[in-house]
Design an enzyme around this catalytic site. Structure first.
Site, PDB file in Angstrom:
ATOM      1  N   ASP A  46       0.879  -1.168   0.000  1.00  0.00           N
ATOM      2  CA  ASP A  46       0.000   0.000   0.000  1.00  0.00           C
ATOM      3  C   ASP A  46       0.918   1.220   0.000  1.00  0.00           C
ATOM      4  OD1 ASP A  46      -1.694   2.117   0.520  1.00  0.00           O
ATOM      5  OD2 ASP A  46      -2.871   1.059   2.034  1.00  0.00           O
ATOM      6  N   VAL A  47       0.988   1.929  -1.115  1.00  0.00           N
ATOM      7  CA  VAL A  47       1.953   3.019  -1.237  1.00  0.00           C
ATOM      8  C   VAL A  47       1.642   4.196  -0.320  1.00  0.00           C
ATOM      9  CG1 VAL A  47       2.611   2.403  -3.589  1.00  0.00           C
ATOM     10  CG2 VAL A  47       0.729   4.036  -3.214  1.00  0.00           C
ATOM     11  N   SER A 125      -1.517  13.561 -15.622  1.00  0.00           N
ATOM     12  CA  SER A 125      -2.697  13.410 -16.474  1.00  0.00           C
ATOM     13  C   SER A 125      -3.040  14.752 -17.099  1.00  0.00           C
ATOM     14  CB  SER A 125      -3.884  12.921 -15.644  1.00  0.00           C
ATOM     15  OG  SER A 125      -5.103  13.001 -16.371  1.00  0.00           O
ATOM     16  N   TYR A 137      -8.796  14.562  -8.218  1.00  0.00           N
ATOM     17  CA  TYR A 137      -7.863  13.935  -9.159  1.00  0.00           C
ATOM     18  C   TYR A 137      -7.011  15.002  -9.865  1.00  0.00           C
ATOM     19  CZ  TYR A 137      -6.440  10.632 -12.875  1.00  0.00           C
ATOM     20  OH  TYR A 137      -5.729   9.833 -13.742  1.00  0.00           O
ATOM     21  N   ALA A 140      -4.420  16.322  -7.476  1.00  0.00           N
ATOM     22  CA  ALA A 140      -3.356  15.340  -7.263  1.00  0.00           C
ATOM     23  C   ALA A 140      -2.406  15.292  -8.451  1.00  0.00           C
ATOM     24  CB  ALA A 140      -3.960  13.958  -7.015  1.00  0.00           C
ATOM     25  N   LYS A 141      -2.953  15.299  -9.659  1.00  0.00           N
ATOM     26  CA  LYS A 141      -2.114  15.195 -10.852  1.00  0.00           C
ATOM     27  C   LYS A 141      -1.324  16.481 -11.098  1.00  0.00           C
ATOM     28  CE  LYS A 141      -3.021  10.976 -12.073  1.00  0.00           C
ATOM     29  NZ  LYS A 141      -1.976   9.942 -11.874  1.00  0.00           N
TER      30      LYS A 141
END
Length: 236
Positions: A46-47, A125, A137, A140-141
């Site tokens: 689990d990173v 992304s 998202y 985060a990207k």
């Protein structure tokens, strides 16, 4: 994308550690690499967990040698409009993408700096530029792009490069799940997306694998801190 990249990097001569939450979920990719004549190791990690990351990296170093190339590809989506987005939706996505990349990069950099050579590629992304229903998202990207540039500055003097690949629409299980969520068949979803892409097709996992392959190569030794949009047309 991770499976295609693992196979491509094996063909490039890398021994590949395939990481996922459980070893069982890595089995098909490991088998494909080995069938192709390469060396692969399944690693359950689990990173988001620093202790698990440290254990995983130590195991990789023991079985495959010093990990001097890292592809941070772990990712999840929890899409929703801002007013519907829960704190858990936000925290989960940020933790997997950003915390995971941080923990993995921090764990392997000691091996890279000791070797005087290293390559880090983070998967960003086109959503980093903003995308409706993906505040978590997208954040985060976009964060991964800033993280990448900082790694390039800090680690460059040790012979380590850091770059990001930012895919556009890639036909994967994740985009298939998005199609199902919005009530379209995957074929319809891909056809619709292709109409808005300059090359008039959606991307394949192999498109991303090829970009990562270059950035991990000696040929890319003077390329660092860059974001490569692999999206079938201009972005950014």
């Amino acid at each position: 994308m991770g499976a295609a990249t693992a196979l491509r990097l094996s063909r490039d001569g890398f021994a590949v550690a395939v990481c996922d939450l459980t070893e069982d979920s890595c089995a098909d990719t490991v088998a494909a690499v080995e069938k192709d004549g390469g060396r692969a190791l399944a690693v359950g990690v689990d990173v988001r967990d620093a202790e698990q990351v440290a254990t995983a990296v130590a195991r990789i170093a023991e079985h495959l040698g010093a990990p001097v190339a890292l592809v941070n590809n772990a990712g999840i989506t929890r899409d929703n409009l801002l007013f519907k987005l829960t704190e858990d939706d936000w925290d989960s996505v940020i933790a997997v993408h950003l915390r995971g990349a941080f923990l993995m990069s921090r764990a392997v950099q000691q091996h890279m700096t000791a070797a005087g050579w290293g390559r880090i590629v983070n998967l960003s992304s086109t959503s980093a530029l903003g995308n409706r229903g993906q505040a978590n998202y997208s954040a985060a990207k976009a964060g991964l792009q800033g993280f990448t540039k900082t790694l390039a500055i800090e680690l460059g003097k040790f012979g380590v490069t850091a770059n990001a690949v930012a895919p556009g629409f890639i036909a994967t299980d994740m985009t298939a799940a998005t199609a199902a969520r919005i009530g379209m068949t995957f074929e319809q979803f891909q056809d619709f997306a292709a109409e808005h892409i300059a090359v008039r097709r959606v991307g394949r996992p192999e498109d991303i694998a090829g970009a990562v392959s270059f950035l991990l190569s000696d040929d890319a030794g003077f390329v660092s801190g860059q974001v490569l949009y692999v999206a079938g047309g201009p972005q950014g």
